[in-house]
Design an enzyme around this catalytic site. Structure first.
Site, PDB file in Angstrom:
ATOM      1  N   TYR A  61       3.869  10.449 -10.779  1.00  0.00           N
ATOM      2  CA  TYR A  61       3.146   9.557 -10.172  1.00  0.00           C
ATOM      3  C   TYR A  61       2.602   8.400 -10.854  1.00  0.00           C
ATOM      4  O   TYR A  61       2.277   7.248 -10.870  1.00  0.00           O
ATOM      5  CB  TYR A  61       2.165  10.151  -9.292  1.00  0.00           C
ATOM      6  CG  TYR A  61       1.025   9.510  -8.481  1.00  0.00           C
ATOM      7  CD1 TYR A  61       1.279   8.736  -7.405  1.00  0.00           C
ATOM      8  CD2 TYR A  61      -0.220   9.307  -8.913  1.00  0.00           C
ATOM      9  CE1 TYR A  61       0.691   8.061  -6.592  1.00  0.00           C
ATOM     10  CE2 TYR A  61      -1.075   8.741  -8.168  1.00  0.00           C
ATOM     11  CZ  TYR A  61      -0.587   8.105  -6.999  1.00  0.00           C
ATOM     12  OH  TYR A  61      -1.415   7.313  -6.128  1.00  0.00           O
ATOM     13  N   ALA A  62       1.786   9.018 -12.028  1.00  0.00           N
ATOM     14  CA  ALA A  62       0.851   8.186 -12.923  1.00  0.00           C
ATOM     15  C   ALA A  62       1.799   6.999 -13.711  1.00  0.00           C
ATOM     16  O   ALA A  62       1.339   5.875 -13.722  1.00  0.00           O
ATOM     17  CB  ALA A  62       0.282   8.999 -13.919  1.00  0.00           C
ATOM     18  N   SER A  73       4.511   5.887 -12.678  1.00  0.00           N
ATOM     19  CA  SER A  73       5.193   4.758 -11.293  1.00  0.00           C
ATOM     20  C   SER A  73       3.906   3.898 -11.352  1.00  0.00           C
ATOM     21  O   SER A  73       4.242   2.706 -11.046  1.00  0.00           O
ATOM     22  CB  SER A  73       5.411   5.425 -10.141  1.00  0.00           C
ATOM     23  OG  SER A  73       4.403   5.891  -9.581  1.00  0.00           O
ATOM     24  N   LYS A  74       2.700   4.436 -11.120  1.00  0.00           N
ATOM     25  CA  LYS A  74       1.429   3.513 -10.820  1.00  0.00           C
ATOM     26  C   LYS A  74       1.321   2.441 -11.937  1.00  0.00           C
ATOM     27  O   LYS A  74       0.867   1.375 -11.850  1.00  0.00           O
ATOM     28  CB  LYS A  74       0.487   4.391 -10.408  1.00  0.00           C
ATOM     29  CG  LYS A  74       0.552   5.092  -9.152  1.00  0.00           C
ATOM     30  CD  LYS A  74       1.002   3.830  -7.840  1.00  0.00           C
ATOM     31  CE  LYS A  74       0.673   4.554  -6.655  1.00  0.00           C
ATOM     32  NZ  LYS A  74       0.833   3.722  -5.343  1.00  0.00           N
ATOM     33  N   ASN A 105       0.739  -1.247   0.002  1.00  0.00           N
ATOM     34  CA  ASN A 105       0.056  -0.076   0.189  1.00  0.00           C
ATOM     35  C   ASN A 105       0.907   1.280  -0.023  1.00  0.00           C
ATOM     36  O   ASN A 105       0.605   2.214  -0.444  1.00  0.00           O
ATOM     37  CB  ASN A 105      -1.021  -0.023   1.305  1.00  0.00           C
ATOM     38  CG  ASN A 105      -1.287   1.501   1.464  1.00  0.00           C
ATOM     39  OD1 ASN A 105      -2.258   1.789   0.992  1.00  0.00           O
ATOM     40  ND2 ASN A 105      -0.843   2.158   2.366  1.00  0.00           N
ATOM     41  N   SER A 135      -3.346   2.985  -9.067  1.00  0.00           N
ATOM     42  CA  SER A 135      -4.240   4.336  -8.844  1.00  0.00           C
ATOM     43  C   SER A 135      -4.928   4.434 -10.078  1.00  0.00           C
ATOM     44  O   SER A 135      -4.481   3.823 -11.172  1.00  0.00           O
ATOM     45  CB  SER A 135      -3.132   5.546  -8.808  1.00  0.00           C
ATOM     46  OG  SER A 135      -3.833   6.715  -8.894  1.00  0.00           O
ATOM     47  N   ILE A 142      -9.555   9.302  -2.791  1.00  0.00           N
ATOM     48  CA  ILE A 142      -9.952   9.086  -1.296  1.00  0.00           C
ATOM     49  C   ILE A 142      -9.553   9.996  -0.573  1.00  0.00           C
ATOM     50  O   ILE A 142      -8.304  10.168  -0.633  1.00  0.00           O
ATOM     51  CB  ILE A 142      -9.358   7.494  -0.928  1.00  0.00           C
ATOM     52  CG1 ILE A 142      -9.454   6.565  -1.996  1.00  0.00           C
ATOM     53  CG2 ILE A 142      -9.703   7.132   0.431  1.00  0.00           C
ATOM     54  CD1 ILE A 142     -10.689   5.893  -2.157  1.00  0.00           C
TER      55      ILE A 142
HETATM   56  N1  LIG Z   1      -5.911   8.407  -1.623  1.00  0.00           N
HETATM   57  C1  LIG Z   1      -6.151   8.370  -2.748  1.00  0.00           C
HETATM   58  O1  LIG Z   1      -6.988   9.117  -3.112  1.00  0.00           O
HETATM   59  C2  LIG Z   1      -5.452   7.304  -3.513  1.00  0.00           C
HETATM   60  C3  LIG Z   1      -5.868   7.019  -4.928  1.00  0.00           C
HETATM   61  C4  LIG Z   1      -5.128   6.287  -5.663  1.00  0.00           C
HETATM   62  C5  LIG Z   1      -3.958   5.649  -4.970  1.00  0.00           C
HETATM   63  N2  LIG Z   1      -3.516   5.615  -3.786  1.00  0.00           N
HETATM   64  C6  LIG Z   1      -2.389   4.947  -3.438  1.00  0.00           C
HETATM   65  O2  LIG Z   1      -2.952   4.340  -2.189  1.00  0.00           O
HETATM   66  C7  LIG Z   1      -1.969   4.403  -1.199  1.00  0.00           C
HETATM   67  C8  LIG Z   1      -2.137   4.964   0.116  1.00  0.00           C
HETATM   68  O3  LIG Z   1      -2.456   6.251  -0.097  1.00  0.00           O
HETATM   69  P1  LIG Z   1      -2.818   7.163   0.978  1.00  0.00           P
HETATM   70  O4  LIG Z   1      -3.813   8.340   0.472  1.00  0.00           O
HETATM   71  O5  LIG Z   1      -3.257   6.569   2.192  1.00  0.00           O
HETATM   72  O6  LIG Z   1      -1.372   7.830   1.426  1.00  0.00           O
HETATM   73  P2  LIG Z   1      -0.786   8.644   2.583  1.00  0.00           P
HETATM   74  O7  LIG Z   1       0.117   9.308   2.301  1.00  0.00           O
HETATM   75  O8  LIG Z   1      -2.087   8.880   3.655  1.00  0.00           O
HETATM   76  O9  LIG Z   1      -0.237   7.188   3.247  1.00  0.00           O
HETATM   77  C9  LIG Z   1       1.021   6.828   2.789  1.00  0.00           C
HETATM   78  C10 LIG Z   1       1.649   5.932   3.818  1.00  0.00           C
HETATM   79  O10 LIG Z   1       2.873   5.363   3.272  1.00  0.00           O
HETATM   80  C11 LIG Z   1       4.061   5.431   4.284  1.00  0.00           C
HETATM   81  N3  LIG Z   1       5.380   5.557   3.127  1.00  0.00           N
HETATM   82  C12 LIG Z   1       5.701   6.392   2.463  1.00  0.00           C
HETATM   83  N4  LIG Z   1       6.874   6.138   1.742  1.00  0.00           N
HETATM   84  C13 LIG Z   1       7.366   4.881   2.385  1.00  0.00           C
HETATM   85  C14 LIG Z   1       8.525   4.325   2.334  1.00  0.00           C
HETATM   86  N5  LIG Z   1       9.411   4.580   1.598  1.00  0.00           N
HETATM   87  N6  LIG Z   1       8.560   3.034   3.181  1.00  0.00           N
HETATM   88  C15 LIG Z   1       7.379   2.790   4.167  1.00  0.00           C
HETATM   89  N7  LIG Z   1       6.491   3.293   4.314  1.00  0.00           N
HETATM   90  C16 LIG Z   1       6.381   4.513   3.268  1.00  0.00           C
HETATM   91  C17 LIG Z   1       3.851   6.912   4.690  1.00  0.00           C
HETATM   92  O11 LIG Z   1       4.541   7.134   5.748  1.00  0.00           O
HETATM   93  C18 LIG Z   1       2.305   6.639   4.992  1.00  0.00           C
HETATM   94  O12 LIG Z   1       2.039   6.172   6.342  1.00  0.00           O
HETATM   95  C19 LIG Z   1      -0.598   4.933  -1.960  1.00  0.00           C
HETATM   96  O13 LIG Z   1      -0.056   3.874  -2.671  1.00  0.00           O
HETATM   97  C20 LIG Z   1      -1.438   5.651  -2.805  1.00  0.00           C
HETATM   98  O14 LIG Z   1      -0.739   6.105  -4.183  1.00  0.00           O
HETATM   99  C21 LIG Z   1      -4.218   6.676  -3.105  1.00  0.00           C
END
Ligand SMILES: NC(=O)c1ccc[n+]([C@@H]2O[C@H](COP(=O)([O-])OP(=O)(O)OC[C@H]3O[C@@H](n4cnc5c(N)ncnc54)[C@H](O)[C@@H]3O)[C@@H](O)[C@H]2O)c1
Length: 273
Positions: free
Chosen positions: A156-157, A159-160, A91, A143, A189
């Site tokens: 970002y895009a 990488s995903k 995640n 994503s 989200i």
């Molecule tokens: N929130 C959205 O709308 C959304 C949409 C599409 C995809 N995502 C993906 O879902 C996942 C979670 O997103 P989120 O919104 O909860 O993000 P967030 O930023 O709230 O949480 C990300 C977590 O990852 C941890 N992290 C970051 N770099 C790290 C590393 N090098 N090693 C270990 N931990 C690390 C951070 O400390 C944090 O706890 C991500 O991969 C994000 O790209 C989120």
């Protein structure tokens, strides 16, 4: 249908906040032994305290998923303590926004190293255990941007999208060991990654207008998908990218349905989310 995850052992990365914390708490409520991995010690401790309240077996590991040695050490510790790894949820992820002509190399490298290389390193580390077990589930956070980028999301895009393709590549290698590998594509989200729900109303509306289900996604929407994909019911699904975006690809102009519903007195666009 009973989603029985009781007794399984799961490693989840990026659980210090946001969607990851919701995933790990939901798995814990389902009786899963959880192993939390995050780069932020302080946020990891908060998640650990939440898991204490929920009860059940859990361990937290401070770990930057870009660090191959640390990743290997964490996975070795999990194997030593619990003897198996049923589920890995990759995640953890970061954003690094900016139009491509202004994007600096450090941002590009950082985003790809966490999102793509970190996912690769975690997968590589758990495969020996999963192969020995002849079973395992790996779920990778992609994503919606992996399907359709948004302005400024070049790093970002890409990488995903690479995570989604890597997922297929890995799924194609580990079928003989009954290991499934899937990616999922959340839409919008609200978390501290994006603060969608704190935008001006007009800016929120512009984004909500892209959604067939005209509401923000909830962290629990993702956690529920994870539980299903981790369960025995999803044993025949592998190599997919699951769109969990509230229907961003369903129709060209989602707002048209809402305007029609409003005209029929069935929906109030002014007070809707
Ligand atoms: N929130 C959205 O709308 C959304 C949409 C599409 C995809 N995502 C993906 O879902 C996942 C979670 O997103 P989120 O919104 O909860 O993000 P967030 O930023 O709230 O949480 C990300 C977590 O990852 C941890 N992290 C970051 N770099 C790290 C590393 N090098 N090693 C270990 N931990 C690390 C951070 O400390 C944090 O706890 C991500 O991969 C994000 O790209 C989120």
């Amino acid at each position: 249908m009973n989603i029985d995850l009781d007794g399984k052992v799961a490693i989840v990365t990026g659980v210090g906040r946001g969607i990851g914390r919701e995933i790990v708490a939901t798995l814990a409520r389902e009786g899963v032994t959880t192993v939390s991995v995050d780069v932020s010690a302080a946020e990891l401790a908060e998640t650990g305290a939440l898991l204490d309240e929920l009860g059940g077996r859990h361990r937290e590991f401070e770990c930057d998923i870009r660090d191959a040695d640390r990743v290997a050490a964490v996975v070795a510790a999990v194997e030593a303590e619990y003897g198996r790894i049923d589920l890995l949820v990759n995640n953890a992820g970061v954003v690094g926004n900016g139009p491509i002509d202004e994007l600096d190399e450090r941002t590009w490298d950082f985003v790809h190293e966490v999102n793509l290389k970190g996912t690769f390193l975690m997968c590589r580390a758990v495969l020996p255990a999963m192969k020995r077990q002849r079973s395992g589930r790996i779920l990778n956070a992609a994503s919606f941007a992996a399907l359709v980028p948004i302005y400024g999301s070049g790093a970002y895009a890409s990488s995903k999208a690479a995570v989604a393709h890597f997922t297929r590549a890995l799924a194609g290698e580990v079928g003989p060991w009954n290991i499934t590998v899937n990616a999922y594509a959340p839409g919008m989200i609200p978390t501290s990654m994006n603060h969608f729900d704190e935008l001006e109303t007009a800016a929120q509306d512009r984004l909500l207008d892209t959604l067939t289900l005209r509401r923000w996604g909830a962290k629990s929407d993702i956690a529920s998908l994870i539980c299903f994909l981790a369960s025995d019911h999803a044993g025949y699904i592998t190599g997919t990218l699951i769109d969990i975006s509230g229907g961003k690809l369903a129709t060209q102009v989602p707002r048209l349905a809402y305007e029609a519903a409003a005209a029929a007195g069935e929906y109030d666009l002014a007070t809707a989310e």
